[in-house]
Design a protein around this motif. Sequence first.
Motif, PDB file in Angstrom:
ATOM      1  N   ASN A   1       0.833  -1.200   0.000  1.00  0.00           N
ATOM      2  CA  ASN A   1       0.000   0.000   0.000  1.00  0.00           C
ATOM      3  C   ASN A   1       0.865   1.247   0.000  1.00  0.00           C
ATOM      4  O   ASN A   1       1.887   1.300   0.681  1.00  0.00           O
ATOM      5  CB  ASN A   1      -0.926   0.019   1.207  1.00  0.00           C
ATOM      6  CG  ASN A   1      -2.122  -0.887   1.020  1.00  0.00           C
ATOM      7  OD1 ASN A   1      -2.308  -1.464  -0.039  1.00  0.00           O
ATOM      8  ND2 ASN A   1      -2.923  -1.016   2.044  1.00  0.00           N
ATOM      9  N   LEU A   2       0.411   2.240  -0.756  1.00  0.00           N
ATOM     10  CA  LEU A   2       1.124   3.515  -0.816  1.00  0.00           C
ATOM     11  C   LEU A   2       0.923   4.303   0.466  1.00  0.00           C
ATOM     12  O   LEU A   2       1.864   4.809   1.051  1.00  0.00           O
ATOM     13  CB  LEU A   2       0.639   4.333  -2.017  1.00  0.00           C
ATOM     14  CG  LEU A   2       1.215   5.735  -2.148  1.00  0.00           C
ATOM     15  CD1 LEU A   2       2.692   5.657  -2.516  1.00  0.00           C
ATOM     16  CD2 LEU A   2       0.458   6.538  -3.185  1.00  0.00           C
TER      17      LEU A   2
ATOM     18  N   GLU B   1      -1.854   0.755  -4.451  1.00  0.00           N
ATOM     19  CA  GLU B   1      -0.659  -0.040  -4.196  1.00  0.00           C
ATOM     20  C   GLU B   1       0.483   0.398  -5.103  1.00  0.00           C
ATOM     21  O   GLU B   1       0.263   0.832  -6.229  1.00  0.00           O
ATOM     22  CB  GLU B   1      -0.949  -1.525  -4.449  1.00  0.00           C
ATOM     23  CG  GLU B   1      -1.918  -2.125  -3.479  1.00  0.00           C
ATOM     24  CD  GLU B   1      -2.146  -3.610  -3.726  1.00  0.00           C
ATOM     25  OE1 GLU B   1      -1.829  -4.101  -4.837  1.00  0.00           O
ATOM     26  OE2 GLU B   1      -2.642  -4.263  -2.803  1.00  0.00           O
ATOM     27  N   ILE B   2       1.683   0.260  -4.581  1.00  0.00           N
ATOM     28  CA  ILE B   2       2.889   0.479  -5.381  1.00  0.00           C
ATOM     29  C   ILE B   2       3.126  -0.795  -6.179  1.00  0.00           C
ATOM     30  O   ILE B   2       3.213  -1.878  -5.608  1.00  0.00           O
ATOM     31  CB  ILE B   2       4.096   0.771  -4.476  1.00  0.00           C
ATOM     32  CG1 ILE B   2       3.890   2.087  -3.721  1.00  0.00           C
ATOM     33  CG2 ILE B   2       5.378   0.789  -5.293  1.00  0.00           C
ATOM     34  CD1 ILE B   2       4.942   2.355  -2.676  1.00  0.00           C
TER      35      ILE B   2
ATOM     36  N   TYR C   1       3.632  13.554  -0.909  1.00  0.00           N
ATOM     37  CA  TYR C   1       3.646  12.834  -2.175  1.00  0.00           C
ATOM     38  C   TYR C   1       3.651  13.832  -3.328  1.00  0.00           C
ATOM     39  O   TYR C   1       3.064  14.905  -3.230  1.00  0.00           O
ATOM     40  CB  TYR C   1       2.396  11.959  -2.328  1.00  0.00           C
ATOM     41  CG  TYR C   1       2.201  10.975  -1.209  1.00  0.00           C
ATOM     42  CD1 TYR C   1       2.797   9.724  -1.243  1.00  0.00           C
ATOM     43  CD2 TYR C   1       1.405  11.296  -0.116  1.00  0.00           C
ATOM     44  CE1 TYR C   1       2.616   8.818  -0.220  1.00  0.00           C
ATOM     45  CE2 TYR C   1       1.216  10.395   0.915  1.00  0.00           C
ATOM     46  CZ  TYR C   1       1.825   9.155   0.858  1.00  0.00           C
ATOM     47  OH  TYR C   1       1.642   8.278   1.872  1.00  0.00           O
TER      48      TYR C   1
ATOM     49  N   ILE D   1       7.620   9.746  -2.995  1.00  0.00           N
ATOM     50  CA  ILE D   1       7.202   9.769  -1.593  1.00  0.00           C
ATOM     51  C   ILE D   1       8.259  10.475  -0.754  1.00  0.00           C
ATOM     52  O   ILE D   1       9.444  10.144  -0.820  1.00  0.00           O
ATOM     53  CB  ILE D   1       7.012   8.335  -1.066  1.00  0.00           C
ATOM     54  CG1 ILE D   1       6.040   7.557  -1.963  1.00  0.00           C
ATOM     55  CG2 ILE D   1       6.527   8.345   0.373  1.00  0.00           C
ATOM     56  CD1 ILE D   1       5.972   6.085  -1.667  1.00  0.00           C
TER      57      ILE D   1
ATOM     58  N   TYR E   1       7.522   5.601  -8.381  1.00  0.00           N
ATOM     59  CA  TYR E   1       6.790   4.340  -8.390  1.00  0.00           C
ATOM     60  C   TYR E   1       5.596   4.412  -9.340  1.00  0.00           C
ATOM     61  O   TYR E   1       4.960   5.451  -9.463  1.00  0.00           O
ATOM     62  CB  TYR E   1       6.274   4.007  -6.987  1.00  0.00           C
ATOM     63  CG  TYR E   1       7.353   3.929  -5.952  1.00  0.00           C
ATOM     64  CD1 TYR E   1       8.164   2.797  -5.859  1.00  0.00           C
ATOM     65  CD2 TYR E   1       7.575   4.967  -5.062  1.00  0.00           C
ATOM     66  CE1 TYR E   1       9.163   2.713  -4.906  1.00  0.00           C
ATOM     67  CE2 TYR E   1       8.567   4.896  -4.103  1.00  0.00           C
ATOM     68  CZ  TYR E   1       9.365   3.764  -4.026  1.00  0.00           C
ATOM     69  OH  TYR E   1      10.348   3.688  -3.085  1.00  0.00           O
TER      70      TYR E   1
ATOM     71  N   LEU F   1       1.816   3.294  -9.727  1.00  0.00           N
ATOM     72  CA  LEU F   1       0.761   2.944  -8.791  1.00  0.00           C
ATOM     73  C   LEU F   1      -0.337   2.147  -9.483  1.00  0.00           C
ATOM     74  O   LEU F   1      -0.515   2.227 -10.694  1.00  0.00           O
ATOM     75  CB  LEU F   1       0.171   4.216  -8.172  1.00  0.00           C
ATOM     76  CG  LEU F   1       1.171   5.131  -7.477  1.00  0.00           C
ATOM     77  CD1 LEU F   1       0.461   6.341  -6.892  1.00  0.00           C
ATOM     78  CD2 LEU F   1       1.949   4.395  -6.403  1.00  0.00           C
TER      79      LEU F   1
END
Length: 181
Positions: free
Chosen positions: A35-36, A91-92, A129, A145, A152, A154
Amino acid sequence: MNKKLIISLSILCVVIAVYLLNSHSQKTYNSSSKNLMNITEKGLKKIIIQSGQDALELIKEDSVWNIAGNDTLKIKEQVINRFFDIASKIEIQNTMTSKKEKWSKYNVDDSSGVHLALIDMDDKTIDYYVFGRSKTDFARCYARINQENEVYLLSENIIYNLQSNPTFWGEVLPQNNDLDL
């Protein structure tokens, strides 16, 4: 025994061995997505969104979200709820780059990205972010981040829910017209 039967059993044993070896090696491959954001609405006091020169600050007073500097708009509950719902699910998926000079390719540099700051009750920044639009896949986006160099990919595109326009987040308060005399 028959020579054909021995050859058939040998081939069958080899196929079973290859299958078992393959299934064992496949168990070592795990998805590395995580999860981000690990946020809850309870722990936040402010949400700051900046896109280009426009910025918006959402402030939670008691348990009610308000738009800072705007007393004519009331927060749309479904919009703030959708933001937290999407934010908790993102999610990443992959690390795209860790080179600062490639940030502009992913639209996560300081000038082209959409900035999101999450502030806790002690006025400390929990997370920061920078989101960038994907040029090829509009269902996903990129993110940096906390001022780190990594970019990343997503699983979802949260940019559509990070508008710096106050009317996206709020609606005009109903006016009380007391016509009773």
